[in-house]
Write a protein that holds these residues in place. Sequence first.
Motif, PDB file in Angstrom:
ATOM      1  N   LEU A   1       7.330 -15.801 -11.431  1.00  0.00           N
ATOM      2  CA  LEU A   1       5.839 -15.928 -12.110  1.00  0.00           C
ATOM      3  C   LEU A   1       5.085 -16.794 -11.256  1.00  0.00           C
ATOM      4  CD1 LEU A   1       3.758 -14.703 -13.653  1.00  0.00           C
ATOM      5  CD2 LEU A   1       4.465 -16.512 -15.603  1.00  0.00           C
ATOM      6  N   VAL A   2       5.837 -17.857 -10.853  1.00  0.00           N
ATOM      7  CA  VAL A   2       5.027 -18.936 -10.013  1.00  0.00           C
ATOM      8  C   VAL A   2       4.742 -18.446  -8.563  1.00  0.00           C
ATOM      9  CG1 VAL A   2       5.133 -21.171  -8.840  1.00  0.00           C
ATOM     10  CG2 VAL A   2       5.906 -20.934 -11.399  1.00  0.00           C
ATOM     11  N   ASP A   3       5.831 -17.729  -8.202  1.00  0.00           N
ATOM     12  CA  ASP A   3       5.550 -17.083  -6.680  1.00  0.00           C
ATOM     13  C   ASP A   3       4.425 -15.952  -6.686  1.00  0.00           C
ATOM     14  OD1 ASP A   3       7.524 -18.420  -4.930  1.00  0.00           O
ATOM     15  OD2 ASP A   3       8.865 -17.491  -5.589  1.00  0.00           O
ATOM     16  N   ALA A   4       4.513 -15.294  -7.721  1.00  0.00           N
ATOM     17  CA  ALA A   4       3.459 -14.216  -7.992  1.00  0.00           C
ATOM     18  C   ALA A   4       1.860 -14.609  -7.728  1.00  0.00           C
ATOM     19  CB  ALA A   4       3.369 -13.674  -9.424  1.00  0.00           C
TER      20      ALA A   4
ATOM     21  N   GLY B   1       2.766 -20.139 -19.979  1.00  0.00           N
ATOM     22  CA  GLY B   1       2.821 -21.737 -19.926  1.00  0.00           C
ATOM     23  C   GLY B   1       2.371 -21.799 -18.394  1.00  0.00           C
ATOM     24  N   ILE B   2       2.295 -21.131 -17.375  1.00  0.00           N
ATOM     25  CA  ILE B   2       1.861 -21.410 -16.034  1.00  0.00           C
ATOM     26  C   ILE B   2       0.125 -21.333 -15.935  1.00  0.00           C
ATOM     27  CG2 ILE B   2       2.187 -20.642 -14.037  1.00  0.00           C
ATOM     28  CD1 ILE B   2       4.604 -21.494 -14.924  1.00  0.00           C
TER      29      ILE B   2
ATOM     30  N   LEU C   1      12.680 -15.893 -13.848  1.00  0.00           N
ATOM     31  CA  LEU C   1      11.549 -15.196 -14.266  1.00  0.00           C
ATOM     32  C   LEU C   1      10.414 -16.068 -14.093  1.00  0.00           C
ATOM     33  CD1 LEU C   1      12.824 -13.052 -17.193  1.00  0.00           C
ATOM     34  CD2 LEU C   1      12.050 -12.223 -15.020  1.00  0.00           C
ATOM     35  N   GLN C   2      10.419 -17.390 -14.523  1.00  0.00           N
ATOM     36  CA  GLN C   2       9.464 -18.104 -14.610  1.00  0.00           C
ATOM     37  C   GLN C   2       9.194 -18.684 -13.114  1.00  0.00           C
ATOM     38  OE1 GLN C   2       7.480 -19.174 -17.113  1.00  0.00           O
ATOM     39  NE2 GLN C   2       8.591 -17.884 -18.770  1.00  0.00           N
TER      40      GLN C   2
END
Length: 344
Positions: A202-205, A309-310, A198-199
């Motif tokens: 999220l970075v890819d998003a 946290g991103i 999931l994290q």
Amino acid sequence: MAVRKSKKILRYSIISGCLVAVITSGVWFATYRHYNAKLIDERVSYEEQLTDKDEVLQRYMDQSQTAYVLVSSKLAGEAITESDVMEEKLPKFSSPDNLISESKLIVGKYLKIDAMPGTALTTEMVRDEERLDPSERKEETQYIKLPLRLTKRDVVDIRIVFPNGEDYIVVGKKSLEDVDLANQYTFFNDDEEEMQMLQAALVDAYINNAELYMKQYVEPELQPEPEANYVPNLDVLRVIKDNPLIIDQAKWSLAAQIRTELEKRLEAIKDGNEIHVGAQAPSGSGVIERKAVQGSTAVEADNSQSVNGIIDQTNQVPVDSSVDKGSPEVQGNTTTDDSLLEGE
């Protein structure tokens, strides 16, 4: 003379006997009426008490709910069979709201705790799996686009779609513990590997303009769990390979090569003409636009945006995907939060 005297005595005796009989009968009758009246009063009082108790009992029965209680002791981790429980009616006012009222929600499940006979089972006391994964945790998300008809206890897949149309399953078949559609929050349990996925998604998003979204199951009891085929970036893959909480390392053996090929395909479309598929990056994105449509408040712009946290270090407010990036508006002006929420 003696005969007359005898008759007189006899007459007085008869009169006296009649008077005694009348007086005795009167006393007896009065006593009977007194005790009979007292008995009637007691019976009426008793009947009134019975009526009150019946009303109270009926009121409790009307406010009762079905529950299943254990008939024998069970230890944590033991499976619950049909013979282990029996149906009972419990007063609603003194029972927890999460009592299990259907046997199909109990039979075949596993107890989380030790329980004694007579224990009424609740949803928090049973689970599907025999043992908890050591790394299982509660997850809270706000960066995933939700179906408009999503409800608590729905079963979903979490997927990611890239600007070139490639679509992958990030996490498969998750049971939602709670949903806040107005603010786009979801709550569910996940393990270490799913959390890493999931994290990474999220970075890819953020980096690759991908979109995270949920898909509901039609009949989760009849549909098997799919194999998650999303491959995170190379940095996350290195973390996974060194993480002792992730047991199944074999499936990641070819992941680096697959991810490298994916990034080559994504790089090929980064010529200034790429588009967002659905929502933009989670903060200030199409997810926020959907919240605005449902009546939620606008989100304040922040030069340093953080989600789970991103942190976005670009110090720019995200640009709406509905506007062509090559247009003068995008090149000369920074899009405001109000325009994002209005879809301009």
